[in-house]
Design a protein around this motif. Structure first.
Motif, PDB file in Angstrom:
ATOM      1  N   LEU A   1      -2.533  19.054  10.188  1.00  0.00           N
ATOM      2  CA  LEU A   1      -3.268  18.028  10.943  1.00  0.00           C
ATOM      3  C   LEU A   1      -4.166  17.206  10.025  1.00  0.00           C
ATOM      4  O   LEU A   1      -4.230  15.979  10.144  1.00  0.00           O
ATOM      5  N   ASN A   2      -4.827  17.876   9.106  1.00  0.00           N
ATOM      6  CA  ASN A   2      -5.819  17.184   8.280  1.00  0.00           C
ATOM      7  C   ASN A   2      -5.226  16.351   7.152  1.00  0.00           C
ATOM      8  O   ASN A   2      -5.789  15.339   6.774  1.00  0.00           O
ATOM      9  N   THR A   3      -4.071  16.807   6.619  1.00  0.00           N
ATOM     10  CA  THR A   3      -3.491  16.074   5.481  1.00  0.00           C
ATOM     11  C   THR A   3      -2.413  15.082   5.919  1.00  0.00           C
ATOM     12  O   THR A   3      -2.083  14.161   5.181  1.00  0.00           O
ATOM     13  N   GLY A   4      -1.814  15.324   7.113  1.00  0.00           N
ATOM     14  CA  GLY A   4      -0.736  14.444   7.572  1.00  0.00           C
ATOM     15  C   GLY A   4       0.608  14.797   6.951  1.00  0.00           C
ATOM     16  O   GLY A   4       1.585  14.072   7.108  1.00  0.00           O
TER      17      GLY A   4
END
Lengths: 133, 133
Positions: free
Chosen positions: A39-42
């Protein structure tokens, strides 16, 4: 964190689908940490059950997966992740990990039927099935 | 039986994909018996982990899945089954079980970001993370 349920090993299966072609590329497992990293890095991060560690898909091979969309199913125990796949998804070099086709019984040739029958007979000999004669 | 591996509970996950649209419909588990029934009948059979019994998808609802193609992945521990889906695949009446979308962090509104931050802060309070301050 939505209604996503990790199993008793702390994992959830993630189906990875090519967002352009719709081709299913692979299935891998995420723990909570790899899910959050995704979620945070994509980009996709998974948990390797054999190596027991996180892995960032494509970090070594360059065949990264850019996340386009994440969904979870009605009972919250499976993820579907649509990605922009760079290069082949499979470590074998194939586009998708699902390159082995099962031959449907209906279209078997007579040779294949005999081989299958032979397999069953050998199997029955080593592990007899009660009521089978 | 090809190179298909059932896990220590005797199960293998099966990704079910609509053979016409390419839409991923659901993920369910098969044991060896349901896998063989699927091969022999040409319609999907699964093993319900909660009810601990075989189920023939659509037997009650009429929303059957006619098998068009079965593949297995490079390490033989996942099936991909393309089906002709009659009616909706999900018991909720939705076409696919994957109707819940995860909101990507990048497209969150400021309100959502604050709610998420609030969740994290509460979580950290009840279960502190070493090295996090």
């Amino acid at each position: 964190m939505e209604n996503i349920k990790f199993d008793k090993n702390g994992l959830i299966p993630a189906i990875i689908q090519n967002s352009n072609s719709g081709e299913v590329l692979m299935l891998a497992y995420m723990n909570e940490e790899s899910y959050k990293k995704t979620l945070n890095t994509g980009y996709t991060w998974f948990y390797s059950r054999s190596r027991q560690e996180l892995w960032n898909k494509g970090a070594v091979s360059g065949n990264t997966q850019k996340v386009k969309e994440i969904s979870y199913d009605c009972d919250g125990d499976t993820l579907l992740i649509k990605v922009e796949q760079k290069g082949p998804a499979c470590h074998t070099g194939k586009k998708s990990c699902f390159f082995n086709r099962v031959t449907p019984a209906k279209s078997m040739t007579m040779g294949e039927v005999l081989f299958t029958l032979d397999d069953i007979l050998k199997d029955r000999k080593t592990s007899p099935v009660e009521g089978s004669y």
